[in-house]
Scaffold this active site. Structure first.
Site: not given
Length: 389
Positions: A107, A199, A202
């Site tokens: 991860d 989004y 980021a």
């Protein structure tokens, strides 16, 4: 005095810059084209037996990039959470030219996981030449209509920290090989598309981070930033990946249709650009014109989106699928969850926004102090068994 100087510069600098650019643009374009042509024929990096670590390699752009590096004879380290999908990608990469391939389930938003897969890659191959960060998470919802805010940290974690952590861990090894970092960014880092607020935020943070890092590294480690519009990937359908690997799909009932572009072509451009040493790889290039509109005439973008999104009725968002451990239908290019035990779980309650109670109240706190978002229990992939396929 300072105020006077700023007032003068406000009047002089914009028109002067536009005049200079009008005359300098042809020359700058010629220099850029010549440099690109020279690097393509005489300075392209040979990836034979080089080591490439690819995050998000189980599907979409990460998978296609793995195949492009495989065609160039590279040794691959494929990283993602879906181990079964990694096996499929690994087998195909071996068939089309990869010398060695190892897969590691991890991860990228967990620093310990990143440190583990980079360390294991170095222990196995002895080096890292390219780090390709493609793990990404998109959304297609209006910010004010979200009912479950737990998805917010996931969006920022994967799209930003999921790039920063692998980069931080891999940099010492990339310095040793004068390697390169490849970043999966997007035009949304400067193009404010509706329904992609988090989004876009980021991606903007991501691009600014790597642009700053580029200056700090001073050419010792190269950075290639890939920006794309809509491409044919899982994310273009609004795919999410939850912390434990479950996927969900948001469907906006009043969205503008958008067709994806050729994913394989973009992957080929990214790898070719990285091997040439390009600072940016853009697909398609014409999206750059929107940057000029945003800088010089931002109202044009606002009017355009208002026109495209104007329609009758009320905006409504519905959750098509969410869960853990449920089977995923991979028969199409955009993966959708196959819900078990009945129809999709769409809330039948009245509309979320009503006149009362107020949206923001003094109590209880919106974000409880406990439990923490990331439990102290072992992560899903506690064992990182390197497997060469």
């Amino acid at each position: 005095m300072v105020d006077l100087l700023n007032s003068v510069m406000n009047l002089v600098a914009p028109p002067a810059t536009m005049v200079v650019m009008a005359f300098a643009w042809p020359l700058l374009s010629f220099i850029s084209f010549s440099e690109r042509a020279y690097n393509s024929y005489f300075a392209t990096e040979n990836m034979e037996d080089k080591v490439v670590v690819i995050t998000g390699a189980s599907s979409a752009i990460g998978e296609q990039i793995a195949y492009e590096y495989a065609k160039r004879g590279a040794n691959l380290v494929l990283v993602a959470r879906r181990e079964q999908r990694l096996r499929v990608v690994s087998n195909k990469a071996k068939q089309i030219g990869a010398n060695h391939v190892i897969i590691i389930a991890a991860d990228v938003i967990k620093e310990d996981d990143c440190r583990r897969f980079i360390t294991q890659a170095v222990n196995y191959y002895g080096r890292v030449d390219h780090l390709v960060n493609t793990a990404s998470l998109g959304h297609t919802f209006y910010f004010e209509e979200v009912s479950d805010t737990t998805v917010f940290p996931h969006l920022l974690d994967i799209n930003f920290w999921g790039n920063v952590y692998p980069t931080y861990v891999a940099l010492p090894y990339l310095h040793q090989t004068n390697g390169r970092i490849v970043v999966n960014a997007s035009v949304e880092n400067w193009l404010p598309l509706p329904r992609m607020s988090l989004y876009s935020a980021a991606k903007a943070a991501l691009v600014n981070f790597y642009e700053t890092l580029r200056f700090e590294l001073n050419g010792d480690v190269g950075i290639t930033i890939a920006t794309h519009g809509w491409i044919g990937s899982e994310m273009s359908g609004g795919k999410f990946m939850l912390e434990e690997g479950a996927e969900m799909q948001w469907k906006e009932e009043r969205e503008v249709p958008a067709n994806g572009g050729p994913l394989e072509e973009f992957a080929k451009m990214i790898v070719a650009g990285a091997c040439r040493g390009d600072a940016y790889v853009k697909f398609p290039n014409w999206y750059d014109v929107f940057l000029l509109y945003r800088v010089f005439t931002p109202n044009v973008l606002r009017w355009t989106f208002k026109l495209l999104l104007s329609t009758e009725g009320t905006r409504r968002s519905s959750l098509v699928g969410v869960g853990s451990g449920m089977p995923v239908d991979e028969s199409s290019s955009q993966m959708k969850l196959m819900l078990e035990g009945g129809p999709p779980r769409v809330p039948a309650s009245p509309p979320r926004y009503t006149a009362s109670p107020p949206h923001y109240t003094a109590s209880p706190p919106r974000y409880p102090a406990s439990p923490p978002r990331y439990p102290a229990s072992p992560p899903r992939f506690s064992q990182f068994n390197i497997q060469e396929l």
